[in-house]
Design a protein around this motif. Structure first.
Motif, PDB file in Angstrom:
ATOM      1  N   SER A  36       0.828  -1.207   0.000  1.00 64.88           N
ATOM      2  CA  SER A  36       0.000   0.000   0.000  1.00 64.88           C
ATOM      3  C   SER A  36       0.862   1.256   0.000  1.00 64.88           C
ATOM      4  N   GLU A  37       1.907   1.254   0.796  1.00 66.52           N
ATOM      5  CA  GLU A  37       2.821   2.401   0.854  1.00 66.52           C
ATOM      6  C   GLU A  37       3.523   2.599  -0.484  1.00 66.52           C
ATOM      7  N   ARG A  42       4.158   5.587  -5.449  1.00 67.73           N
ATOM      8  CA  ARG A  42       4.134   5.597  -6.905  1.00 67.73           C
ATOM      9  C   ARG A  42       3.090   6.587  -7.427  1.00 67.73           C
ATOM     10  N   ALA A  43       1.918   6.603  -6.813  1.00 70.07           N
ATOM     11  CA  ALA A  43       0.862   7.542  -7.212  1.00 70.07           C
ATOM     12  C   ALA A  43       1.305   8.980  -6.969  1.00 70.07           C
ATOM     13  N   ALA A  44       1.972   9.233  -5.856  1.00 69.13           N
ATOM     14  CA  ALA A  44       2.458  10.589  -5.566  1.00 69.13           C
ATOM     15  C   ALA A  44       3.520  11.008  -6.576  1.00 69.13           C
ATOM     16  N   THR A  45       4.397  10.084  -6.940  1.00 66.03           N
ATOM     17  CA  THR A  45       5.430  10.380  -7.936  1.00 66.03           C
ATOM     18  C   THR A  45       4.793  10.664  -9.293  1.00 66.03           C
ATOM     19  N   GLU A  46       3.819   9.844  -9.682  1.00 68.11           N
ATOM     20  CA  GLU A  46       3.136  10.054 -10.963  1.00 68.11           C
ATOM     21  C   GLU A  46       2.389  11.382 -10.972  1.00 68.11           C
ATOM     22  N   GLU A  47       1.768  11.720  -9.852  1.00 66.36           N
ATOM     23  CA  GLU A  47       1.050  12.992  -9.757  1.00 66.36           C
ATOM     24  C   GLU A  47       2.021  14.168  -9.866  1.00 66.36           C
ATOM     25  N   ALA A  48       3.159  14.065  -9.202  1.00 69.05           N
ATOM     26  CA  ALA A  48       4.171  15.130  -9.281  1.00 69.05           C
ATOM     27  C   ALA A  48       4.724  15.239 -10.692  1.00 69.05           C
TER      28      ALA A  48
END
Length: 157
Positions: A36-37, A42-48
Motif C-alpha cells: 500500500s505504501e 508511486r501515485a504521488a510520484t506520478e502525480e508530481a
C-alpha cells in the motif's frame, strides 16, 4: 503421568501453532502495508510528474504566445531596427527553444515531433520565412497538432 505429558505436548503444540499463525498474520499485514505504501508513493510520484509535465506545457504555450506576438508585431520593412524589435524577438525565440527542450525532457515522446514542428513554424513566422502566407494561416496546423498531442500526452497514464 502419560496423560500429563500428552497434555503438556498438546499445550505446547497449541502455543507454537498459535504463535506461528500470529507471526504469519503479522507478516502478511506488514507486506500488505508495504505494498500500500509503495502504491501511494508511486501515485504521488506520478502525480508530481504529471504536474511537472503540465507546467512545462503551460510554459511552452506562454512562450509560443510571445513568439506569435513577436511575429505579428514585426516591422514591415526589413532594415534598420529603429524600434528595437529584433533583440526582444531573439530573446523570445530563445525562451521558446528552452521551453521546447523542457517538453522533450519531461513529456511523452509522442509530443516531441509536434512541439518541434510548432516551434519551427513559430521561428519561421517570427523571422518572416513564410513568404506571403499570413502568420495565423502558417501556424494553425502546427498549433492544432501540438495541442492535440499535448492533450493526449496528459491523458495517457
Amino acid at each position: 503421568m502419560a496423560l500429563e505429558v500428552w497434555t503438556s505436548v498438546l499445550s505446547l503444540t497449541g502455543v507454537a501453532l498459535g504463535g506461528g499463525l500470529t507471526a504469519l498474520s503479522q507478516r502478511a499485514t506488514q507486506r500488505s502495508a508495504e505494498r500500500s505504501e509503495e502504491r501511494r508513493r508511486r501515485a504521488a510520484t506520478e502525480e508530481a510528474r504529471r504536474a511537472e509535465q503540465l507546467q512545462a506545457i503551460k510554459d511552452f504555450i506562454a512562450c509560443a504566445q510571445e513568439a506569435e506576438r513577436a511575429a505579428y508585431s514585426r516591422p514591415d520593412p526589413w532594415g534598420g531596427d529603429d524600434d528595437g524589435w529584433s533583440g526582444p524577438a531573439a530573446a523570445t525565440m530563445t525562451a521558446l527553444w528552452v521551453a521546447e527542450r523542457h517538453l522533450v525532457l519531461l513529456c511523452d515522446p509522442n509530443l516531441h515531433a509536434p512541439v518541434h514542428a510548432y516551434g519551427r513554424a513559430l521561428n519561421q513566422a517570427v523571422w518572416r520565412e513564410i513568404g506571403d502566407i499570413e502568420v495565423n494561416e502558417h501556424l494553425e496546423e502546427h498549433k492544432a497538432a501540438f495541442m492535440t498531442a499535448a492533450r493526449a500526452s496528459l491523458s495517457s497514464p
